[in-house]
Design a protein around this motif. Structure first.
Motif, short mmCIF file in Angstrom:
data_model
loop_
_atom_site.label_atom_id
_atom_site.label_comp_id
_atom_site.label_asym_id
_atom_site.label_seq_id
_atom_site.Cartn_x
_atom_site.Cartn_y
_atom_site.Cartn_z
N LEU A 1 -39.91 15.52 78.51
CA LEU A 1 -39.17 16.21 79.65
C LEU A 1 -39.49 17.72 79.80
CD1 LEU A 1 -35.56 15.63 78.38
CD2 LEU A 1 -36.33 15.62 80.81
N TRP A 2 -39.89 18.27 78.57
CA TRP A 2 -40.21 19.86 78.93
C TRP A 2 -41.20 19.70 79.93
CZ3 TRP A 2 -39.16 24.24 76.33
CH2 TRP A 2 -39.91 25.32 76.64
N ILE B 1 -38.16 14.67 74.22
CA ILE B 1 -38.06 16.00 74.63
C ILE B 1 -39.36 16.86 75.08
CG2 ILE B 1 -37.59 18.11 73.90
CD1 ILE B 1 -35.05 15.72 72.92
N CYS C 1 -39.57 23.19 87.56
CA CYS C 1 -38.45 23.79 88.24
C CYS C 1 -37.80 24.91 87.55
CB CYS C 1 -37.38 22.62 88.63
SG CYS C 1 -37.00 21.55 87.31
N GLY C 2 -38.43 25.23 86.49
CA GLY C 2 -37.50 26.25 85.65
C GLY C 2 -38.05 27.75 86.06
N ALA C 3 -38.98 27.67 86.97
CA ALA C 3 -39.45 29.13 87.13
C ALA C 3 -38.46 29.77 87.97
CB ALA C 3 -40.96 28.84 88.07
N GLN C 4 -38.29 31.04 87.64
CA GLN C 4 -37.18 31.77 88.39
C GLN C 4 -37.68 33.39 87.94
OE1 GLN C 4 -33.45 30.31 86.81
NE2 GLN C 4 -32.83 30.60 89.02
N LEU D 1 -39.95 18.81 83.50
CA LEU D 1 -38.99 19.60 84.07
C LEU D 1 -39.58 21.17 84.19
CD1 LEU D 1 -35.68 18.38 82.63
CD2 LEU D 1 -36.43 18.11 85.04
N ARG D 2 -40.64 21.52 83.38
CA ARG D 2 -41.03 22.98 83.32
C ARG D 2 -41.12 23.51 84.67
NH1 ARG D 2 -40.49 26.70 81.86
NH2 ARG D 2 -41.93 28.44 80.47
N GLY E 1 -37.24 30.99 80.08
CA GLY E 1 -38.10 31.59 79.33
C GLY E 1 -37.57 32.90 78.47
N ARG E 2 -36.25 32.99 78.97
CA ARG E 2 -35.16 34.16 78.04
C ARG E 2 -34.41 33.45 77.25
NH1 ARG E 2 -36.32 39.01 81.07
NH2 ARG E 2 -34.72 39.94 79.63
N ASN F 1 -32.53 28.57 76.33
CA ASN F 1 -33.72 28.99 76.80
C ASN F 1 -33.32 29.06 78.20
OD1 ASN F 1 -36.21 29.32 77.96
ND2 ASN F 1 -37.20 28.59 76.20
N VAL F 2 -33.27 29.97 78.89
CA VAL F 2 -32.99 30.01 80.38
C VAL F 2 -34.31 30.82 81.05
CG1 VAL F 2 -31.82 30.88 82.44
CG2 VAL F 2 -30.43 30.54 80.00
#
Lengths: 685, 685
Positions: free
Chosen positions: B23-24, B20, B30-33, B27-28, B131-132, B128-129
């Protein structure tokens, strides 16, 4: 089954599918587990969780039980310095302290938390545990800082209920009860002033508090006390939520001592309506979102949109509340449901609840709809109910109100110690108390000055001081502030709001008796007087003259058209409607209306006047129904109980009250006499 | 925000952390939103979800409202072939059909589901979506076959409530009401028979049904109709859940027509107690888990353990229920809470609720505890309540019972079409009906034969047939069967149970009137007769003689010790307790007990006899309290309402009933006379 937090990020929805497919293959192997055992463990855990939930709820039930027993002792000893809500808070505080510092129940760590990092937050989450699917439902967002506390302090969090619980379960019965138990006659007589205080006053109070708080926030920023964002809209939001007054303590004492009915009506009417205004106002402020990036600047369009939303939501909720009330009135009028009180009560309860649900489902505000629904039910439906259902409905909502109110207040006490993210900032707190005080003053005094220009029956200065003093904050303020505690600003507001509620309930609530005598406000005023003198018709005219045109027009329209359509009373519609409406009028008019035609004015007056005595129609003398089937229910005129409603306690009158003092004007001082010895023909003016 | 199912497996807890972590990092990116936008979207979704929930609940409220209005029409027209519960089911069915085949509301797909494959199913899940953090709570397991349906049929699933809702919210008031409204005199007079039917009979019925069903399951396996596992324990479980009878329809008609009180007591007592037995029995069967791999074979130790669990849970729940009842009785006896009916009612409600919570928190069965709690409250606490609280409490629980019952039954109707995993197997269904019939027969007839050996007052054959016929299945059977529908066997049981409930409620419920006249069962029996004749003491002796020693001993103990300790009535303890208990006796005895000493036997008898007339103490004549403060509340003797309780409708008596038929033995046929013209001195024997 212990589980370290295992963050795992999925990224955006569009992209990660490929990565995930690979992952699936990669990790599939280590997922093999004994499904049966897993299943048993899960069941055990669910059972465990259920048992803990039961225990948590039991804590609250015990708290309420304790409150009831103590408040009985207080009432028994005629101690009035502490209302049951204040007491519930104290017990809540004590239990909160114990939970926070005393108890350290070791909880199963595996039951705690699993961080699963994905790319969206749907309402329903399916979790695949070694081939078995578990369903999770979204509870809400928690701030990043809370994440560790979630793990560490599962128990404290457990006793933190879903904030929406307050809005969807606990507030509606309280607000409905307020509407249903409104003393309508005095309310309508003062409708203009009440509306002014509730609408104008709340908006004034909101903006005064908002501006003052923004000043304090600026100051804090200068000094460097601010650790997060705090925008002007946040300040306004704070202003809106602390503008909802809840003088339940004061009103209980007012009822018990029979303080002047107009003061009572002003205070009660204002507090009931300003709750509704504050709810809609706060949601309109939250909805203020200027377009573009700079989301916290002033923008005319956004302000207009917020204002339009305020009007739309308020009038929509109002319309829905009144509509369901009218439907209930029509159903109870045109069926003979009154032969079956249980069915009637159940229908009444369901229709009243559906007011709330309908408003929420339509996107309006359920609490506001419920308030106006309750008022409509009281004004029309109540007259169609069988005597037994009248008793049942008012007792039912009295009980629900009592339980919900005390639950909220004891929860408030608990929260002071168990809430995880308190932000107590001394500057903000001091500022808030000052702002709350000034906001209330900016509401009451200028408006009273203006209103007195138009009122025959002046709002005297001691009444104004009393209204100022009775600006307690309560359940609504709390429910609004706990609804969202995700940001730094909201957390600070929540902590401060708690303190405002505590202090106003204890100090202002406890100080009501001294304040009453200090302000030399008349007690022991028999609210029956006016209605009794109405028989000769003179007082009635006086009442109408002293009221504003708003009331007169409404009163005529109501008694000529609405009452006859929606209830069995009033003049037959055939006499009030134009002749071309004849068939419709005959169809809508109740047979009883013709019978009552001779005495219609008195009937009508009585209708306006019921709800006197105790706040919840205490001594309505009930008439047998049209078929003569029902025995006359001896109305329980005594409600010596501990709710804001109903405290016409004979004992209190004769033994408890020494608080009779001469008032400043020419009225004769009423000497308290035992109930039954009321002098019926003494006018108030 | 659309989300394809994105399975992602974590594997075991110990291992995957390293994977994990990688993974973190991977994939980190593409998690920026945009967190703000995400936040607004989430809020919108939560709001949307809340609005839909409100709308769903509104559907049920409307259903109940419709049921109330229709049942009023039925009652108004004196149609007795359909009880409100049967009607609620029909409306539920109709709405179910509409929801299933008519409405296709496009629901936001993003709100649906996200598969997140992890390695455990904790009670709380943090997601965790970007960061939220969002918090999810475990709702339960769903079968793999359901997973796709979850996605496709969100709406249908939405109206599927959490099954635990039935056990924790809806059943408790129903069961409590049953206990609280028990006609205690006739119940205790037949206690031996009732206990035999309820305990022995339910166990017999459970095993007969279980064995027969196992035969049918074997048959289905031979024919190849079985698509999943179906063990003997499943068959026994089925036997246990369909052994809970619920003759609410029959009892309503019995009350309305005043059918023989002993038959009523036998049927009501049995149905109330066998609910409790069935709950504990079914959970004991589920708990049957032989050690070792072969988890569905016979093992003596496991059987003993299950049996021990049955005894432990049942007696534990019983003890807790009685204990909280006793605490409430003591509190209401030794405080003057009766001066404040609202406080008293609130306390009563909270204590009764805490019975349930306490039992659940201790791992016992809340529903069982609540039943015995209700009986204890009725037997002791009720006597200490103020007149107004007596009314309030019984009306409150009557209303709650009515609402909960009709909610369950309309939900049942709805479920037939909206439940996603029905398994209708014709063989199983036919077998189930046969087994239910034979199981009931194996309960009633052999036990009646045995009981008649010992009973003076024989259970005649027409009574036996009526009891056989009144074996309706209802709320408890449904609640038990919907509690777990994860496996194939449970789904088949659930579908079959639904049909059993539907048919028994409609056919047996609707056929009660014809069956009563076919079996020539006496109606119009005035249950007051016995109690009135008791004044001269002769009937009382007869009653005692005709009862078994169990009743006599209990009766003496109760009236000499328990009643005086827990209520204001009965002989002073100073006269019944040995002299060395003097101080304690003086302390516990109520001052009223001395005053009442002269007439103590009558008092006592009245106490036993109250609860006659209408099932809910309809015409208790209430005495003023010790201080003479309370006005005597005119008891509302008329409960012409639609609950199983309370149907002593005078109109029915004089106009509605032509169903008077001569009975087979020597008793004079009672000619129905209008209320008030009752002949007081006609003995039943």
């Amino acid at each position: 089954m212990t589980l370290a937090p295992s963050p795992l990020l999925l990224g955006r929805a569009a992209r990660p599918l490929c990565a995930i497919a690979a992952l699936w293959a990669l990790l599939r192997g280590c997922g093999a587990q004994d499904g049966g055992l897993e299943n048993i463990v899960t069941e055990k855990k669910a059972e465990e969780s259920h048992r803990r939930d039961s225990a948590d709820l039991l804590v609250f039930i015990s708290l309420l039980t304790l409150t009831i027993l103590t408040i009985w002792l207080f009432k028994h000893r005629r101690a009035r310095f502490l209302h049951e809500t204040g007491l519930a808070m104290i017990y809540g505080l004590l239990v909160g302290v114990i939970l926070r510092y005393g108890v350290h129940i070791p909880r199963d760590i595996s039951n705690v938390t699993l961080s699963c990092q994905v790319n969206s937050s749907p309402g329903t989450l399916l979790v695949n545990v070694s081939g078995r699917y578990y369903e999770y439902t979204l509870k809400g967002e928690i701030s990043a800082s809370e994440v560790h506390e979630v793990r560490d302090n599962e128990m404290l969090r457990k006793v933190t209920f879903d904030p929406e619980l307050f809005f969807n379960i606990l507030l509606p019965p309280i607000i409905f009860h307020a509407g249903y138990s409104l003393k309508r006659r005095h309310f309508f007589r003062n409708i203009g002033s009440i509306l002014a205080y509730a609408f104008l006053g709340t908006v004034i109070s909101c903006f005064v508090i908002g501006l003052l708080m923004y000043g304090f926030v600026m100051l804090m920023q200068q000094v460097g006390q601010l650790d997060g964002d705090f925008f002007f809209t946040d300040c306004l939001f704070f202003g809106a939520i602390v503008s909802a007054t809840d003088p339940v303590t004061v009103l209980a004492i007012f009822t018990e001592l029979q303080v002047d009915v107009d003061l009572y009506a002003l205070l009660f009417g204002e507090s009931v309506l300003n709750d509704a205004v504050a709810v809609v106002l706060s949601s309109s402020i939250v909805a203020y979102q200027p377009t573009g990036d700079n989301s916290h600047t002033f923008e005319g369009m956004a302000v207009l949109k917020s204002f339009g939303m305020f009007l739309g939501v308020f009038s929509g909720s109002f319309a829905l509340g009144v509509a369901t009330g009218i439907v209930t009135a029509l159903v109870t009028k045109f069926t003979k449901l009154r032969d079956f009180p249980l069915l009637e009560t159940a229908l009444f309860f369901l229709m009243s609840w559906s007011t709330f649900l309908l408003a929420e489902a339509c996107g309006f505000t359920g609490v506001v709809a419920v308030l106006f629904g309750g008022m409509t039910q009281a004004h029309y439906t109540y007259n169609n109910l069988s005597p037994e259902s009248k008793d049942r409905t008012k007792q039912l909502f009295e009980l629900l109100n009592f339980l919900a109110e005390n639950f909220i207040f004891s929860y408030m006490g608990l929260t002071l110690f168990t809430f995880q993210n308190h932000v107590f900032n001394p500057t903000f707190i001091v500022g808030a108390f000052l702002a709350v005080f000034l906001g209330r003053a900016a509401n009451i005094y200028p408006l009273s000055l203006l209103l007195n220009l138009g009122r025959r029956n002046q709002i005297r200065s001691n009444f104004q001081h009393m209204m100022m003093f009775a600006g307690l904050r309560g359940a609504m303020t709390f429910a609004l502030s706990i609804r969202d505690t995700a940001t730094y600003a909201r957390q600070m507001m929540f902590s401060t709001t708690l303190l405002v509620v505590f202090l106003t309930v204890w100090l202002c609530g406890g100080g009501t008796m001294p304040m009453l005598s200090f302000l030399r406000i008349r007690v022991g005023v028999d609210s029956d007087q006016d209605s009794v003198t109405a028989v000769d018709g003179t007082e009635r005219r006086t009442t109408k003259q002293e009221s504003a045109w708003l009331f007169r027009h409404w009163y005529n329209f109501d008694s000529n058209y609405l009452k006859p359509i929606l209830t069995h009373s009033g003049p037959p519609l055939t006499t009030t409607l134009p002749s071309w409406c004849g068939p419709l009028a005959r169809c809508l008019t109740s047979p009883q209306a013709y019978e009552n035609e001779g005495q219609l004015q008195d009937d009508d007056w009585d209708m306006m006047a019921d709800g006197n005595g105790s706040l919840a129609y205490g001594d309505v003398t009930v008439s047998a129904d049209e078929a003569g089937i029902h025995t006359v229910s001896a109305a329980h005129a005594r409600h010596p109980a501990g709710s804001p409603a109903g405290l016409l306690d004979g004992d209190t009158l004769t033994r408890g009250t020494q608080l009779v003092m001469p008032v400043g004007d020419s009225e004769p001082t009423l000497v308290l006499s035992p109930p039954g010895h009321r002098e019926p023909h003494r006018h108030r003016e």
